[in-house]
Structures are given as C-alpha cells and as structure tokens.
Design an enzyme around this catalytic site. Structure first.
Site, PDB file in Angstrom:
ATOM      1  N   THR A 159      42.054  23.378  41.666  1.00  0.00           N
ATOM      2  CA  THR A 159      43.089  22.838  40.798  1.00  0.00           C
ATOM      3  C   THR A 159      43.969  21.989  41.858  1.00  0.00           C
ATOM      4  OG1 THR A 159      44.697  24.601  41.749  1.00  0.00           O
ATOM      5  CG2 THR A 159      43.492  24.963  39.438  1.00  0.00           C
ATOM      6  N   HIS A 160      44.367  20.835  41.537  1.00  0.00           N
ATOM      7  CA  HIS A 160      45.110  20.099  42.441  1.00  0.00           C
ATOM      8  C   HIS A 160      44.020  19.130  43.357  1.00  0.00           C
ATOM      9  CE1 HIS A 160      49.153  21.658  41.380  1.00  0.00           C
ATOM     10  NE2 HIS A 160      48.194  22.944  41.217  1.00  0.00           N
ATOM     11  N   SER A 281      24.012  -2.117  48.404  1.00  0.00           N
ATOM     12  CA  SER A 281      25.138  -3.057  48.656  1.00  0.00           C
ATOM     13  C   SER A 281      24.027  -4.350  49.169  1.00  0.00           C
ATOM     14  CB  SER A 281      25.713  -2.484  49.829  1.00  0.00           C
ATOM     15  OG  SER A 281      26.289  -3.462  50.858  1.00  0.00           O
ATOM     16  N   LYS A 287      23.463   2.035  51.543  1.00  0.00           N
ATOM     17  CA  LYS A 287      24.194   2.438  50.511  1.00  0.00           C
ATOM     18  C   LYS A 287      23.467   2.657  49.085  1.00  0.00           C
ATOM     19  CE  LYS A 287      28.238   2.499  50.164  1.00  0.00           C
ATOM     20  NZ  LYS A 287      29.222   1.672  49.879  1.00  0.00           N
ATOM     21  N   GLU A 294      30.883   5.137  37.996  1.00  0.00           N
ATOM     22  CA  GLU A 294      32.369   4.201  38.170  1.00  0.00           C
ATOM     23  C   GLU A 294      32.507   2.965  36.916  1.00  0.00           C
ATOM     24  OE1 GLU A 294      32.320   2.364  42.339  1.00  0.00           O
ATOM     25  OE2 GLU A 294      30.325   2.808  41.789  1.00  0.00           O
TER      26      GLU A 294
END
Ligand code: ARG
Length: 463
Positions: A159-160, A281, A287, A294
């Site tokens: 949580t948070h 990348s 990468k 996304e």
C-alpha cells in the site's frame, strides 16, 4: 477532389466551395461503416418492397445491386476513395446508381442519413462490443492460467507502494480477473442499449410511408426499436456509454501495465517479459524495454480523451441531428482499435512472462510485513487493537535501531515487550504463516485463492 454527386443540390444556385467540401466530408473515416451501411440498406429496401412502397421488381434490382457492392467491398475489389463522395451513405447511393441506374433513387424513401448513420454506428458497435468481450475473456484466461501455474508463490503486497503484507502472487493476478469481470459486465449491460434500431425515424419526425420497423429490426438482428424518432436521431448515449466503460477498462489495463513496468525493472526484478514484447535501445546495447506495457499505460490518455471529446461535442446540442455529431466517429473508432490491440497484447504478455519466484519471495522477507500478525496475536491475548498496534510499533522501532528484523527476534527479546509472547509467536512471523492466516473469504490464503480460481473458471465457462 473530383466533382462529386451530392444527395442534395436542387435548391442551390451555386456549387460548394472546395475547402468547404473537404471540411464537411466524413468519407475518409466513415468508410469503416460501409458493410453496415450496405446491410442496413438491403434490409430497408426489402422492407420497402414488403410494405409495397416500391414494387417487387424495384426491390429485387436494388437489393441485387447492393449485394453486388457488398461482395466487391468484401473481396477488396472496390476502393473507397476520399473525395468520391461526401460520406459513406452518399458513396453507397452513388455506387448503386452506377450499377442499376436512376431506380437507385428509390432506396432513400422513408429514411434519412440521420437515422442511417445512427443505425450504422449501432451495428458496428454491437459487433465490436462482442469482440471486446471475447478479448476480455482471453485476458482473464491468461490471468487464471498464470495464477494457477504459480500457486504458492509469495510476493510483497503494497500500500502506498511500501511493503504492507505478504500476498500470494496468484491473489494479485486474480485481483485483475475481477476488474476485467466488471468491465465485461459493463459491456454486456451497455450492449442492451446499443441493440436498439433507430432506422425508420427518418430525419427527425418519422415518416408518412407505411413502413414496418419491426421487420427491419428482425432482419438486422436488433433486440428492439427506438420509441421516439427525435430521440433516436439525436442520441449518442450509446457511444458515450461505450467510451466511459472503455475508459474504466483502460484504467485497469494501465494499472496492470504499470505493475509490469515496475516488476520488470532491475529494482523489483519480479518478472521477465518475453523478448517478443520488448524492444531495445538505439544507443544502450544492454537495454530491454517493456514497451507494450508502457504504451498500454500511455494509450489510456487517448481513450480518456475520446470520452471527453464526445461529451464536449454533445454538450448543449439542441435536438435533433446537428453536423457536430459527425465528430463522434473518430473517437469511437480510435477507442475500439486501442482497446482491442491493448487487450490482445496484455494477454500475450501475461501468458509469456517469466516469474522470478525467488526474488518475489526474498522481497517479502525481512521487511516488517508480518507486523500486523504480531499485533493480531496480542489482540487474541486480550489487548485492544490500539494497544497492540502501539506495542508492535515499538518492537519495529527496536528492530530498526538494532538493525534487526521481526523474524530474527529471540523469544526473550519479544518477552521484554510483553509477557504473553511465547514459542508460538515466533512461528507467525514468516511470510508463509502470514499468508496462510489470511483465510477470510476473499483473502490471500492458498485455500481461498484456490477457491477463487475455481469459481473464476466456472464463471468463464458459464458464459
Ligand atoms: N456524415 C454524417 C455524420 O456522420 C451523416 C449524417 C448526415 N446528415 C446530414 N443531415 N447532413 O453525422
């Protein structure tokens, strides 16, 4: 643009301004509706024949011509070129005229482009909603299969975005099953309101011809017919409802997408996404980026935007049809295609991702996430929850100050805080024990999660 034939013009002395012609044209996007425009026109012509508004011979000619165009469209033998007509309705009528001559002009008896466009959009949306429900179901199946395969894997629950209490990874996945179940429910519910035939409302007032709307509804597979001609041509609620349900659905996908981005980061390292759903990348050779996740997260923006777009277009529009409403199509089409590709890719990503069980389990250890267990234990020994909470807070602080963890405390250290701690206390402080203890209905214990997977499977089988 070549000089196109208009469905109007008799009362005009001048021809249309070229920029104006391009500005008002919807053909570049409403050509997506050609199949529905043709099917709707065929049913309309058959009804005109059945009701003796046109002769049998005329009906046959019109229907035959429309069927030929449909075949050509379906076999990709004809191209709909922007600039050939003002909109898809004009394009169809022009094509029909090319094929069967002036008799094509009888097709538009007792209808208007206003009820025609509402019909086309409803037919289109009915098909797409069913497709989306199927894609939602596929995604739910991927979630269930992954939950089933990884039963027993423990991860930190947050949580948070701070470690809270340990969870079964399967429980986390199943949370999304239920979100998508509600999304499916919203689609199912709104489908009923899309499934209403507007044709026969004509421009706004109905028609003086003795038409049979029920017949057209049956021909086109509609569940009912609209009650008020003015409402039927003015209403875009059915699109707005779909855009709203889609916005909520995308919000769910964006949360899952975000978690996949986080989980696949080096810091979390809970999952590895399949290479086929990542890219690299151009500069950093090492990468591997979670692009699909996304982009699903990012495309949520356009789906929200589409809803706001059409809400704004419709705001304060006087009845009945206004040309503003032509702006409903692009947001609708864009939402449909965004949703369909996002749902498809999300379920493929879930199916193919690798789970890093060790990393998840390591993450749920030594993180104080069993502190609630300790407080619950004291409550069972007679303390109020507030007293227990305060005392365990002190124990946590003690550990932090001594660079220690709850799981490593000795019995004598615990006893220094409260006399009711005993050997059994030490056993409740592992993530496994904490998960097992959460046996309330809907909780994360293995037994409850197994139950939930079983009932989820039954839910999917039922439909
Ligand atoms: N292209 C129009 C639309 O999409 C079809 C309806 C046009 N009706 C009219 N009276 N101009 O909204």
């Amino acid at each position: 643009m070549k000089n196109m034939e208009k469905l109007w013009g008799g009362r005009f002395k001048k021809t249309i301004n070229k920029e104006m012609e391009e500005f008002i044209s919807s053909l570049s996007f409403d050509k997506k509706l050609v199949k529905y425009d043709l099917l709707g026109s065929i049913a309309h012509a058959q009804m005109l024949g059945k009701c003796k508004i046109i002769t049998k011979e005329e009906t046959d000619k019109i229907v035959e011509g429309l069927k030929q165009i449909l075949k050509e469209v379906q076999e990709d033998k004809v191209e709909i070129v922007t600039g050939e007509a003002e909109d898809i309705h004009s394009w169809v009528e022009n094509k029909l005229k090319e094929k069967i001559g002036a008799i094509a002009g009888k097709l538009h008896i007792a209808r208007s482009r206003n009820d025609q466009i509402a019909l086309d959009e409803r037919m289109y949306l009915k098909e797409e909603v069913l497709k989306i429900q199927g894609l939602l179901k596929d995604l739910q199946k991927s979630l269930i299969a992954t939950a089933q395969k990884n039963l027993g894997v423990i991860m930190p629950g947050y949580t948070h975005l701070q470690h809270a209490q340990p969870l079964l990874f399967s429980h986390h996945l199943m949370a999304y099953f239920y979100m998508f179940e509600r999304d499916k429910g919203r689609m199912k519910d709104l489908y009923k309101r899309v499934d209403v035939l507007p044709l026969g409302s004509a421009a706004l007032a109905g028609t003086s011809f003795p038409i049979d709307r029920e017949y057209v509804a049956t021909q086109l597979g509609f569940g009912g017919i609209s009650e008020n001609s003015l409402d039927a041509v003015s209403d875009r609620d059915f699109i707005l409802e779909f855009l709203s349900a889609s916005a909520i659905l995308m919000m769910h996908l964006s949360r899952l997408g975000e978690e996949m981005v986080l989980w696949s980061s080096q810091e979390f390292d809970f999952i590895e996404l399949d290479d086929s759903f990542c890219t690299g990348s151009s500069i950093m050779p090492q990468k591997k980026n979670p692009d699909a996740a996304e982009l699903i997260r990012g495309k949520t923006g356009r789906v929200y935007g589409n809803l706001l777009n059409l809400l704004t277009v419709m705001k304060a529009l006087p009845l009945a049809y206004n040309h503003d409403m032509q702006e409903d199509k692009e947001p609708l089409f864009d939402t449909v295609s965004t949703l369909e590709s996002s749902l498809f890719l999300m379920s493929k990503m879930i199916e193919t991702m690798q789970i890093n069980k060790e990393k998840m389990e390591k993450g749920s250890k030594d993180d104080f996430s069993t502190a609630t267990e300790l407080a619950d234990y004291l409550v069972k020994k007679g303390l109020t929850f507030r007293e227990a909470h305060k005392l365990v807070g002190k124990i946590v602080l003690y550990c932090l100050e001594n660079n220690n963890h709850l799981e490593n405390l000795t019995l004598s250290e615990l006893k220094a805080f409260h006399k009711s701690f005993d050997e059994s206390t030490l056993k409740i402080l592992t993530p496994q024990a904490a998960v097992k203890a959460k046996d309330s209905y809907g909780g994360t214990s293995l037994k409850r999660v197994e139950e939930s997977i079983k009932s989820a499977k039954e839910t999917l089988e039922k439909k």
